[in-house]
Design a protein around this motif. Sequence first.
Motif, PDB file in Angstrom:
ATOM      1  N   LEU A   4      21.453  39.680  55.726  1.00 23.45           N
ATOM      2  CA  LEU A   4      22.101  40.516  54.727  1.00 23.45           C
ATOM      3  C   LEU A   4      23.610  40.467  54.894  1.00 23.45           C
ATOM      4  N   ASP A   5      24.076  40.535  56.132  1.00 22.30           N
ATOM      5  CA  ASP A   5      25.518  40.492  56.368  1.00 22.30           C
ATOM      6  C   ASP A   5      26.098  39.178  55.867  1.00 22.30           C
ATOM      7  N   GLU A   6      25.396  38.075  56.082  1.00 24.72           N
ATOM      8  CA  GLU A   6      25.854  36.775  55.589  1.00 24.72           C
ATOM      9  C   GLU A   6      25.875  36.753  54.063  1.00 24.72           C
ATOM     10  N   LEU A   7      24.856  37.313  53.416  1.00 24.27           N
ATOM     11  CA  LEU A   7      24.849  37.384  51.950  1.00 24.27           C
ATOM     12  C   LEU A   7      26.058  38.151  51.435  1.00 24.27           C
ATOM     13  N   LEU A   8      26.370  39.274  52.062  1.00 23.91           N
ATOM     14  CA  LEU A   8      27.515  40.072  51.618  1.00 23.91           C
ATOM     15  C   LEU A   8      28.834  39.349  51.878  1.00 23.91           C
ATOM     16  N   ARG A   9      28.944  38.638  53.004  1.00 24.12           N
ATOM     17  CA  ARG A   9      30.159  37.840  53.280  1.00 24.12           C
ATOM     18  C   ARG A   9      30.335  36.762  52.226  1.00 24.12           C
ATOM     19  N   ARG A  10      29.246  36.089  51.876  1.00 20.50           N
ATOM     20  CA  ARG A  10      29.322  35.031  50.864  1.00 20.50           C
ATOM     21  C   ARG A  10      29.636  35.598  49.486  1.00 20.50           C
ATOM     22  N   LEU A  11      29.117  36.771  49.188  1.00 18.72           N
ATOM     23  CA  LEU A  11      29.467  37.447  47.936  1.00 18.72           C
ATOM     24  C   LEU A  11      30.958  37.737  47.902  1.00 18.72           C
ATOM     25  N   GLU A  12      31.479  38.340  48.967  1.00 19.44           N
ATOM     26  CA  GLU A  12      32.906  38.684  49.033  1.00 19.44           C
ATOM     27  C   GLU A  12      33.782  37.438  48.966  1.00 19.44           C
ATOM     28  N   ARG A  13      33.323  36.338  49.524  1.00 18.52           N
ATOM     29  CA  ARG A  13      34.064  35.075  49.518  1.00 18.52           C
ATOM     30  C   ARG A  13      34.070  34.429  48.135  1.00 18.52           C
ATOM     31  N   ASP A  15      31.137  32.949  46.690  1.00 18.21           N
ATOM     32  CA  ASP A  15      30.131  31.894  46.547  1.00 18.21           C
ATOM     33  C   ASP A  15      29.197  32.174  45.372  1.00 18.21           C
ATOM     34  N   PHE A  16      29.012  33.444  45.031  1.00 18.15           N
ATOM     35  CA  PHE A  16      28.217  33.845  43.878  1.00 18.15           C
ATOM     36  C   PHE A  16      28.742  35.192  43.406  1.00 18.15           C
ATOM     37  N   ASP A  17      28.282  35.642  42.250  1.00 19.69           N
ATOM     38  CA  ASP A  17      28.838  36.840  41.620  1.00 19.69           C
ATOM     39  C   ASP A  17      28.081  38.124  41.921  1.00 19.69           C
ATOM     40  N   LEU A  18      26.829  38.012  42.337  1.00 16.07           N
ATOM     41  CA  LEU A  18      26.056  39.195  42.712  1.00 16.07           C
ATOM     42  C   LEU A  18      24.952  38.761  43.645  1.00 16.07           C
ATOM     43  N   THR A  19      24.437  39.717  44.397  1.00 11.21           N
ATOM     44  CA  THR A  19      23.268  39.432  45.229  1.00 11.21           C
ATOM     45  C   THR A  19      22.205  40.467  44.907  1.00 11.21           C
ATOM     46  N   LEU A  20      21.000  39.962  44.742  1.00 11.85           N
ATOM     47  CA  LEU A  20      19.869  40.782  44.311  1.00 11.85           C
ATOM     48  C   LEU A  20      18.668  40.320  45.128  1.00 11.85           C
ATOM     49  N   ASN A  21      18.548  40.864  46.328  1.00 13.51           N
ATOM     50  CA  ASN A  21      17.537  40.370  47.254  1.00 13.51           C
ATOM     51  C   ASN A  21      17.020  41.519  48.106  1.00 13.51           C
ATOM     52  N   GLY A  22      16.471  42.562  47.465  1.00 10.03           N
ATOM     53  CA  GLY A  22      16.007  43.711  48.225  1.00 10.03           C
ATOM     54  C   GLY A  22      17.152  44.410  48.938  1.00 10.03           C
ATOM     55  N   ILE A  23      18.325  44.455  48.307  1.00  6.27           N
ATOM     56  CA  ILE A  23      19.480  45.131  48.907  1.00  6.27           C
ATOM     57  C   ILE A  23      19.225  46.633  48.874  1.00  6.27           C
ATOM     58  N   GLU A  24      19.176  47.239  50.043  1.00  8.30           N
ATOM     59  CA  GLU A  24      18.957  48.678  50.140  1.00  8.30           C
ATOM     60  C   GLU A  24      20.295  49.399  49.978  1.00  8.30           C
ATOM     61  N   PHE A 138      27.859  43.771  44.086  1.00  6.31           N
ATOM     62  CA  PHE A 138      28.917  43.009  43.428  1.00  6.31           C
ATOM     63  C   PHE A 138      30.209  43.150  44.228  1.00  6.31           C
ATOM     64  N   ARG A 139      31.140  42.223  44.029  1.00  9.52           N
ATOM     65  CA  ARG A 139      32.459  42.374  44.632  1.00  9.52           C
ATOM     66  C   ARG A 139      33.132  43.604  44.042  1.00  9.52           C
ATOM     67  N   LYS A 140      33.984  44.249  44.824  1.00  3.98           N
ATOM     68  CA  LYS A 140      34.668  45.470  44.392  1.00  3.98           C
ATOM     69  C   LYS A 140      35.457  45.258  43.087  1.00  3.98           C
ATOM     70  N   ALA A 141      36.004  44.079  42.886  1.00  6.85           N
ATOM     71  CA  ALA A 141      36.830  43.820  41.706  1.00  6.85           C
ATOM     72  C   ALA A 141      36.012  43.574  40.439  1.00  6.85           C
ATOM     73  N   ASP A 142      34.714  43.356  40.575  1.00  6.28           N
ATOM     74  CA  ASP A 142      33.883  42.964  39.429  1.00  6.28           C
ATOM     75  C   ASP A 142      33.226  44.166  38.739  1.00  6.28           C
ATOM     76  N   VAL A 143      34.052  45.138  38.372  1.00  6.47           N
ATOM     77  CA  VAL A 143      33.556  46.365  37.741  1.00  6.47           C
ATOM     78  C   VAL A 143      32.863  46.046  36.414  1.00  6.47           C
ATOM     79  N   ASP A 144      33.450  45.169  35.598  1.00 10.59           N
ATOM     80  CA  ASP A 144      32.863  44.846  34.292  1.00 10.59           C
ATOM     81  C   ASP A 144      31.467  44.231  34.442  1.00 10.59           C
ATOM     82  N   LEU A 145      31.292  43.366  35.435  1.00  9.53           N
ATOM     83  CA  LEU A 145      29.990  42.746  35.665  1.00  9.53           C
ATOM     84  C   LEU A 145      28.962  43.800  36.077  1.00  9.53           C
TER      85      LEU A 145
END
Length: 195
Positions: A4-13, A15-24, A138-145
């Motif tokens: 999960l930490d890696e998914l969030l790091r890659r999101l922040e970097r 690599d993709f625009d959102l993560t949807l993988n059983g995120i609690e 989502f990334r903090k800046a992606d409010v519209d998404l």
Amino acid sequence: PASLDELLRRLERGDFDLTLNGIEATAERAERTLLSRPYYVYGETLAVRKGSPYRTLEDLENRPVGTLNQTVAHDILRSKRVEIRLYEGVEEPYIDLLQKRIDGVLLDDVIADRYGCRMDGVVCLPGDSARGTYVAAFRKADVDLKVAFDKALDSMIGDGEMETILRKWNLWNHRQTDPPPPILEPVDRARSFDM
């Protein structure tokens, strides 16, 4: 699979625009990312061996209990006086439970129902040890998404499409008609008994 930490790091970097993988949904994740509206309410299921005297997490004080790393179940166990055993896979804790290497397993009902509760000799206790929600991040800046995603979820829930999907995959249950629980607050990690 990525942690999960890696998914969030890659999101922040980016690599993709959102993560949807059983995120609690947790307070820590809400500080780090934007979280969508909840799309699923889960319960934490405690499993023990058939014939076990244990019925609650308090009964398992000073006993080994398995769960997955970086989960709400892990955070819950950190607040209890149990010996925490961390696993990377979803079947392994239940196998260790049957092999008497641990005395309990705490995981989301979605995992417990599909892996542990079906094993001969594993008993999934009734009631939820806690409840939480799955969300997209989502990334903090992606409010519209995030707003567009939430609007799409509202539409799917409002017209019954989400219920149809969850029923198709045998995920619909009584929790889905209850109000979502509040976002879980961080656990005092200084009290952790991870093994």
